[in-house]
Scaffold this motif. Structure first.
Motif, PDB file in Angstrom:
ATOM      1  N   THR A 121       0.834  -1.204   0.000  1.00 16.44           N
ATOM      2  CA  THR A 121       0.000   0.000   0.000  1.00 16.44           C
ATOM      3  C   THR A 121       0.870   1.257   0.000  1.00 16.44           C
ATOM      4  N   LEU A 122       1.906   1.261   0.811  1.00 16.03           N
ATOM      5  CA  LEU A 122       2.810   2.414   0.862  1.00 16.03           C
ATOM      6  C   LEU A 122       3.464   2.643  -0.503  1.00 16.03           C
ATOM      7  N   MET A 123       3.873   1.569  -1.142  1.00 10.32           N
ATOM      8  CA  MET A 123       4.521   1.707  -2.447  1.00 10.32           C
ATOM      9  C   MET A 123       3.535   2.147  -3.535  1.00 10.32           C
ATOM     10  N   LYS A 124       2.285   1.778  -3.397  1.00  7.72           N
ATOM     11  CA  LYS A 124       1.277   2.276  -4.348  1.00  7.72           C
ATOM     12  C   LYS A 124       1.150   3.787  -4.229  1.00  7.72           C
ATOM     13  N   TRP A 125       1.140   4.288  -2.994  1.00  5.62           N
ATOM     14  CA  TRP A 125       1.096   5.743  -2.788  1.00  5.62           C
ATOM     15  C   TRP A 125       2.322   6.386  -3.429  1.00  5.62           C
ATOM     16  N   ALA A 126       3.472   5.742  -3.297  1.00  6.49           N
ATOM     17  CA  ALA A 126       4.700   6.275  -3.888  1.00  6.49           C
ATOM     18  C   ALA A 126       4.593   6.331  -5.410  1.00  6.49           C
ATOM     19  N   LEU A 127       4.118   5.260  -6.016  1.00  7.02           N
ATOM     20  CA  LEU A 127       4.010   5.214  -7.471  1.00  7.02           C
ATOM     21  C   LEU A 127       3.025   6.232  -8.029  1.00  7.02           C
ATOM     22  N   PHE A 128       1.989   6.533  -7.262  1.00  8.45           N
ATOM     23  CA  PHE A 128       0.991   7.502  -7.726  1.00  8.45           C
ATOM     24  C   PHE A 128       1.383   8.947  -7.430  1.00  8.45           C
ATOM     25  N   GLY A 129       2.626   9.149  -6.987  1.00 10.92           N
ATOM     26  CA  GLY A 129       3.115  10.509  -6.830  1.00 10.92           C
ATOM     27  C   GLY A 129       3.558  10.885  -5.434  1.00 10.92           C
ATOM     28  N   GLY A 130       3.379  10.006  -4.463  1.00 14.07           N
ATOM     29  CA  GLY A 130       3.702  10.344  -3.087  1.00 14.07           C
ATOM     30  C   GLY A 130       5.061   9.887  -2.601  1.00 14.07           C
ATOM     31  N   ALA A 131       5.967   9.582  -3.510  1.00 13.97           N
ATOM     32  CA  ALA A 131       7.286   9.061  -3.117  1.00 13.97           C
ATOM     33  C   ALA A 131       8.072  10.064  -2.278  1.00 13.97           C
ATOM     34  N   ALA A 132       8.018  11.323  -2.628  1.00 13.94           N
ATOM     35  CA  ALA A 132       8.766  12.339  -1.875  1.00 13.94           C
ATOM     36  C   ALA A 132       8.232  12.461  -0.451  1.00 13.94           C
ATOM     37  N   GLY A 133       6.923  12.460  -0.309  1.00 12.66           N
ATOM     38  CA  GLY A 133       6.325  12.531   1.026  1.00 12.66           C
ATOM     39  C   GLY A 133       6.690  11.329   1.880  1.00 12.66           C
TER      40      GLY A 133
ATOM     41  N   ILE B 144      10.541  11.632   2.823  1.00 15.46           N
ATOM     42  CA  ILE B 144      10.750  12.628   3.881  1.00 15.46           C
ATOM     43  C   ILE B 144      10.246  12.098   5.211  1.00 15.46           C
ATOM     44  N   SER B 145       9.066  11.513   5.208  1.00 22.82           N
ATOM     45  CA  SER B 145       8.476  10.974   6.432  1.00 22.82           C
ATOM     46  C   SER B 145       9.310   9.832   7.002  1.00 22.82           C
ATOM     47  N   SER B 146       9.836   8.990   6.124  1.00 27.76           N
ATOM     48  CA  SER B 146      10.651   7.876   6.623  1.00 27.76           C
ATOM     49  C   SER B 146      11.915   8.392   7.306  1.00 27.76           C
ATOM     50  N   ARG B 147      12.476   9.466   6.809  1.00 22.06           N
ATOM     51  CA  ARG B 147      13.667  10.051   7.418  1.00 22.06           C
ATOM     52  C   ARG B 147      13.322  10.787   8.710  1.00 22.06           C
ATOM     53  N   VAL B 148      12.227  11.534   8.706  1.00 26.47           N
ATOM     54  CA  VAL B 148      11.826  12.289   9.903  1.00 26.47           C
ATOM     55  C   VAL B 148      11.515  11.350  11.067  1.00 26.47           C
ATOM     56  N   PHE B 149      10.773  10.287  10.786  1.00 28.76           N
ATOM     57  CA  PHE B 149      10.343   9.365  11.840  1.00 28.76           C
ATOM     58  C   PHE B 149      11.256   8.145  11.982  1.00 28.76           C
ATOM     59  N   ARG B 150      12.333   8.101  11.195  1.00 30.14           N
ATOM     60  CA  ARG B 150      13.261   6.961  11.200  1.00 30.14           C
ATOM     61  C   ARG B 150      12.503   5.643  11.069  1.00 30.14           C
ATOM     62  N   HIS B 151      11.727   5.574  10.000  1.00 30.23           N
ATOM     63  CA  HIS B 151      10.857   4.425   9.791  1.00 30.23           C
ATOM     64  C   HIS B 151      11.135   3.823   8.421  1.00 30.23           C
ATOM     65  N   LYS B 152      11.433   2.543   8.404  1.00 27.77           N
ATOM     66  CA  LYS B 152      11.693   1.767   7.185  1.00 27.77           C
ATOM     67  C   LYS B 152      12.947   2.263   6.459  1.00 27.77           C
TER      68      LYS B 152
ATOM     69  N   GLY C 203      14.265   2.295  -3.298  1.00 26.05           N
ATOM     70  CA  GLY C 203      13.086   2.349  -4.162  1.00 26.05           C
ATOM     71  C   GLY C 203      12.439   3.717  -4.249  1.00 26.05           C
ATOM     72  N   LEU C 204      12.316   4.396  -3.108  1.00 28.04           N
ATOM     73  CA  LEU C 204      11.669   5.713  -3.132  1.00 28.04           C
ATOM     74  C   LEU C 204      12.476   6.741  -3.925  1.00 28.04           C
TER      75      LEU C 204
ATOM     76  N   ILE D 138      11.897   5.985  -7.566  1.00 28.17           N
ATOM     77  CA  ILE D 138      10.570   6.400  -8.027  1.00 28.17           C
ATOM     78  C   ILE D 138      10.526   7.917  -8.205  1.00 28.17           C
ATOM     79  N   ILE D 139      11.155   8.647  -7.291  1.00 28.90           N
ATOM     80  CA  ILE D 139      11.206  10.109  -7.428  1.00 28.90           C
ATOM     81  C   ILE D 139      11.920  10.486  -8.720  1.00 28.90           C
ATOM     82  N   PHE D 140      13.031   9.826  -9.002  1.00 28.67           N
ATOM     83  CA  PHE D 140      13.771  10.078 -10.239  1.00 28.67           C
ATOM     84  C   PHE D 140      12.903   9.783 -11.461  1.00 28.67           C
ATOM     85  N   LEU D 141      12.183   8.677 -11.420  1.00 30.53           N
ATOM     86  CA  LEU D 141      11.274   8.320 -12.516  1.00 30.53           C
ATOM     87  C   LEU D 141      10.193   9.385 -12.695  1.00 30.53           C
ATOM     88  N   HIS D 142       9.638   9.865 -11.592  1.00 31.78           N
ATOM     89  CA  HIS D 142       8.617  10.920 -11.672  1.00 31.78           C
ATOM     90  C   HIS D 142       9.184  12.201 -12.284  1.00 31.78           C
TER      91      HIS D 142
END
Length: 90
Positions: A39-51, A54-62, A71-72, A75-79
């Motif tokens: 689900t997270l990766m679907k959000w990334a593919l539909f344009g939310g990769a930057a968000g 950033i969130s993964s770095r801020v919250f030190r998650h994944k 991967g993120l 995907i940003i580069f691809l976008h």
């Protein structure tokens, strides 16, 4: 498609993706049911990769998961390529 629509779309989807990653981190800390990585990766593919990035770095998650750490940015580069091509050729 108007460029301002694309900017608003990306802004909104990245804010939502940021919140979703923060919510997943909160659930992880509490030991509750998590948001699937698919689900997270679907959000990334539909344009939310930057968000998500950033969130993964801020919250030190994944940050140690290769799917997200490599991967993120990919995907940003691809976008960026897709958006650049759209502005050049449209």
């Amino acid at each position: 498609m108007r460029p301002d629509f694309l900017i608003y779309y990306l802004l909104i989807i990245n804010i939502i993706a940021y919140i979703i990653m923060a919510l997943d981190k909160k659930r992880a800390v509490k030991g509750n049911r998590r948001i699937p990585e698919k689900t997270l990766m679907k959000w990334a593919l539909f344009g939310g990769a930057a968000g998500l990035l950033i969130s993964s770095r801020v919250f030190r998650h994944k940050t140690k998961k290769r799917l997200f750490s490599a991967g993120l940015p990919a995907i940003i580069f691809l976008h960026i390529l897709i958006i650049s091509a759209a502005f050049i050729y449209l």
